[in-house]
Design an enzyme around this catalytic site. Sequence first.
Site, PDB file in Angstrom:
ATOM      1  N   THR A   1     -69.605   9.009  25.068  1.00  0.00           N
ATOM      2  CA  THR A   1     -69.693   7.467  24.786  1.00  0.00           C
ATOM      3  C   THR A   1     -68.761   7.133  23.541  1.00  0.00           C
ATOM      4  O   THR A   1     -67.942   8.045  23.302  1.00  0.00           O
ATOM      5  CB  THR A   1     -71.233   6.950  24.014  1.00  0.00           C
ATOM      6  OG1 THR A   1     -71.066   5.463  23.960  1.00  0.00           O
ATOM      7  CG2 THR A   1     -71.704   7.827  22.988  1.00  0.00           C
TER       8      THR A   1
ATOM      9  N   LYS B   1     -64.193   8.276  25.279  1.00  0.00           N
ATOM     10  CA  LYS B   1     -64.110   8.209  26.491  1.00  0.00           C
ATOM     11  C   LYS B   1     -62.859   8.555  27.201  1.00  0.00           C
ATOM     12  O   LYS B   1     -62.556   9.006  28.135  1.00  0.00           O
ATOM     13  CB  LYS B   1     -64.744   6.897  27.098  1.00  0.00           C
ATOM     14  CG  LYS B   1     -66.176   6.943  27.140  1.00  0.00           C
ATOM     15  CD  LYS B   1     -66.770   5.352  27.553  1.00  0.00           C
ATOM     16  CE  LYS B   1     -68.040   5.080  27.483  1.00  0.00           C
ATOM     17  NZ  LYS B   1     -68.653   4.022  28.233  1.00  0.00           N
TER      18      LYS B   1
ATOM     19  N   GLY C   1     -61.833  -0.435  27.017  1.00  0.00           N
ATOM     20  CA  GLY C   1     -62.018   0.492  27.958  1.00  0.00           C
ATOM     21  C   GLY C   1     -63.034  -0.024  28.768  1.00  0.00           C
ATOM     22  O   GLY C   1     -63.079   0.024  30.070  1.00  0.00           O
ATOM     23  N   ALA C   2     -64.207  -0.504  28.335  1.00  0.00           N
ATOM     24  CA  ALA C   2     -65.230  -1.260  29.062  1.00  0.00           C
ATOM     25  C   ALA C   2     -64.758  -2.308  30.139  1.00  0.00           C
ATOM     26  O   ALA C   2     -64.940  -2.263  31.182  1.00  0.00           O
ATOM     27  CB  ALA C   2     -66.215  -1.775  28.346  1.00  0.00           C
TER      28      ALA C   2
HETATM   29  P1  NDP Z   1     -63.015  -1.538  22.945  1.00  0.00           P
HETATM   30  O1  NDP Z   1     -63.100  -1.334  21.568  1.00  0.00           O
HETATM   31  O2  NDP Z   1     -62.086  -0.571  23.685  1.00  0.00           O
HETATM   32  O3  NDP Z   1     -62.726  -3.147  22.899  1.00  0.00           O
HETATM   33  C1  NDP Z   1     -63.373  -4.131  22.437  1.00  0.00           C
HETATM   34  C2  NDP Z   1     -62.846  -5.373  23.119  1.00  0.00           C
HETATM   35  O4  NDP Z   1     -63.683  -6.428  22.261  1.00  0.00           O
HETATM   36  C3  NDP Z   1     -61.431  -5.674  22.856  1.00  0.00           C
HETATM   37  O5  NDP Z   1     -61.020  -6.379  23.922  1.00  0.00           O
HETATM   38  C4  NDP Z   1     -61.686  -6.940  21.560  1.00  0.00           C
HETATM   39  O6  NDP Z   1     -60.521  -7.997  21.459  1.00  0.00           O
HETATM   40  C5  NDP Z   1     -63.047  -7.512  21.870  1.00  0.00           C
HETATM   41  N1  NDP Z   1     -63.767  -8.033  20.770  1.00  0.00           N
HETATM   42  C6  NDP Z   1     -63.993  -7.321  19.448  1.00  0.00           C
HETATM   43  N2  NDP Z   1     -64.565  -8.185  18.729  1.00  0.00           N
HETATM   44  C7  NDP Z   1     -64.296  -9.576  19.210  1.00  0.00           C
HETATM   45  C8  NDP Z   1     -64.577 -10.906  18.760  1.00  0.00           C
HETATM   46  N3  NDP Z   1     -65.341 -11.172  17.661  1.00  0.00           N
HETATM   47  N4  NDP Z   1     -64.396 -11.782  19.801  1.00  0.00           N
HETATM   48  C9  NDP Z   1     -63.782 -11.746  20.757  1.00  0.00           C
HETATM   49  N5  NDP Z   1     -63.407 -10.535  21.359  1.00  0.00           N
HETATM   50  C10 NDP Z   1     -63.773  -9.315  20.394  1.00  0.00           C
HETATM   51  O7  NDP Z   1     -64.653  -1.399  23.211  1.00  0.00           O
HETATM   52  P2  NDP Z   1     -65.131  -1.011  24.891  1.00  0.00           P
HETATM   53  O8  NDP Z   1     -64.464  -1.492  25.879  1.00  0.00           O
HETATM   54  O9  NDP Z   1     -65.324   0.501  24.775  1.00  0.00           O
HETATM   55  O10 NDP Z   1     -66.659  -1.306  24.767  1.00  0.00           O
HETATM   56  C11 NDP Z   1     -66.862  -2.859  24.594  1.00  0.00           C
HETATM   57  C12 NDP Z   1     -68.418  -3.167  24.527  1.00  0.00           C
HETATM   58  O11 NDP Z   1     -69.092  -2.742  25.863  1.00  0.00           O
HETATM   59  C13 NDP Z   1     -69.155  -2.325  23.810  1.00  0.00           C
HETATM   60  O12 NDP Z   1     -70.170  -3.254  23.023  1.00  0.00           O
HETATM   61  C14 NDP Z   1     -70.164  -1.382  24.522  1.00  0.00           C
HETATM   62  O13 NDP Z   1     -71.162  -0.948  23.759  1.00  0.00           O
HETATM   63  C15 NDP Z   1     -70.182  -1.904  25.773  1.00  0.00           C
HETATM   64  N6  NDP Z   1     -70.424  -0.992  26.904  1.00  0.00           N
HETATM   65  C16 NDP Z   1     -71.645  -1.227  27.384  1.00  0.00           C
HETATM   66  C17 NDP Z   1     -71.967  -0.400  28.401  1.00  0.00           C
HETATM   67  C18 NDP Z   1     -73.345  -0.458  29.322  1.00  0.00           C
HETATM   68  O14 NDP Z   1     -73.725   0.554  29.964  1.00  0.00           O
HETATM   69  N7  NDP Z   1     -74.052  -1.449  28.951  1.00  0.00           N
HETATM   70  C19 NDP Z   1     -71.051   0.817  29.112  1.00  0.00           C
HETATM   71  C20 NDP Z   1     -69.600   0.748  28.338  1.00  0.00           C
HETATM   72  C21 NDP Z   1     -69.553  -0.299  27.252  1.00  0.00           C
HETATM   73  P3  NDP Z   1     -59.172  -7.544  20.823  1.00  0.00           P
HETATM   74  O15 NDP Z   1     -58.498  -6.853  21.834  1.00  0.00           O
HETATM   75  O16 NDP Z   1     -58.604  -8.956  20.506  1.00  0.00           O
HETATM   76  O17 NDP Z   1     -59.318  -6.865  19.447  1.00  0.00           O
END
Ligand code: NDP
Length: 276
Positions: free
Chosen positions: A66, A70, A135-136
């Site tokens: 996690t 990843k 990543g997600a």
């Molecule tokens: P990353 O850190 O790789 O990406 C985060 C993303 O969120 C970026 O695109 C970022 O935008 C955006 N972001 C963060 N804060 C804000 C905000 N306040 N407003 C708008 N956009 C925002 O994270 P991951 O991709 O690894 O994970 C994303 C989510 O998915 C997590 O919460 C994780 O727990 C969840 N998840 C759930 C799973 C499940 O099984 N339910 C499986 C995998 C993930 P910017 O580029 O502008 O910074």
Amino acid sequence: VSDPHGIWAGVIGHPVKHSLSPLIHGAWLKAAGIEGLYAPIEASPDGFEAMVRAKIAEGYAGLNVTVPFKTQALELAETATFRALDAGAANLLTFRGGRIHADNTDGVGLLAAFAEQAPQWQAHAAPVTILGAGGAARGAAVALEDAGCPQIRIVNRTAEKAEVLAQALGGAVVAMTGREAFEGVGAVINATSAGLLGGELEAPLDATPEGCVVMDMTYVPVLTAFLAHAEGLGRPVVDGLSMLIGQAKPSFQAFFGQPPPDTDVRSLAIAELARR
Ligand code: NDP
């Protein structure tokens, strides 16, 4: 390790103590009567590889991976499935004969969540909008394209990152901005960490057509503000807990050699979240 017998697996992350995976796999192990262990494993930000090697040496069958490891997990593996390579990340490592094999079951989990909670939704019927470009979001885009989705729209706070992701994936994946990105879609998926970080997520869900399914990968709380807003507009919703359980099923099979039993792990997870 408290239990010296059976098959060992776990989830590695930083931080890992909030992970629901030990509860889910532990309940399945118990119900199936399998002798084994599924442990939470905390690694320091620069200690991922050393911890994985230590667990291989201890005889672990594999590990779920996690945040934030990843991508590193995929890099560490000697072999990988196409879906892990396409997603650029692995949430599942298995160890056979000392070799590390990477897979990614998050896409399976996402599609299983839709099948469970919005069975009327069809991947090929309409475009899907994904919020986020991390990543997600990447993993979801790959899974949706594989499932036959005609267009996958990436919408991100930092628009350039959406462009970079769309260019990297190509095919049906495009970057979009504004209300237009929400018009005519069959589903909207929140793959940002906004909720997790306590931020508000701005998305014009009122621009989506009636019947558009709204999904949130965040599962704390299970009914997020984003999903509550969607329900207020009369949209069907799919939650992140269903996805979490959906990705855990093929992981359990990979570690313990059989599908998980039909145990109500969702109720257990909801009770645990309420207790915290
Ligand atoms: P990353 O850190 O790789 O990406 C985060 C993303 O969120 C970026 O695109 C970022 O935008 C955006 N972001 C963060 N804060 C804000 C905000 N306040 N407003 C708008 N956009 C925002 O994270 P991951 O991709 O690894 O994970 C994303 C989510 O998915 C997590 O919460 C994780 O727990 C969840 N998840 C759930 C799973 C499940 O099984 N339910 C499986 C995998 C993930 P910017 O580029 O502008 O910074």
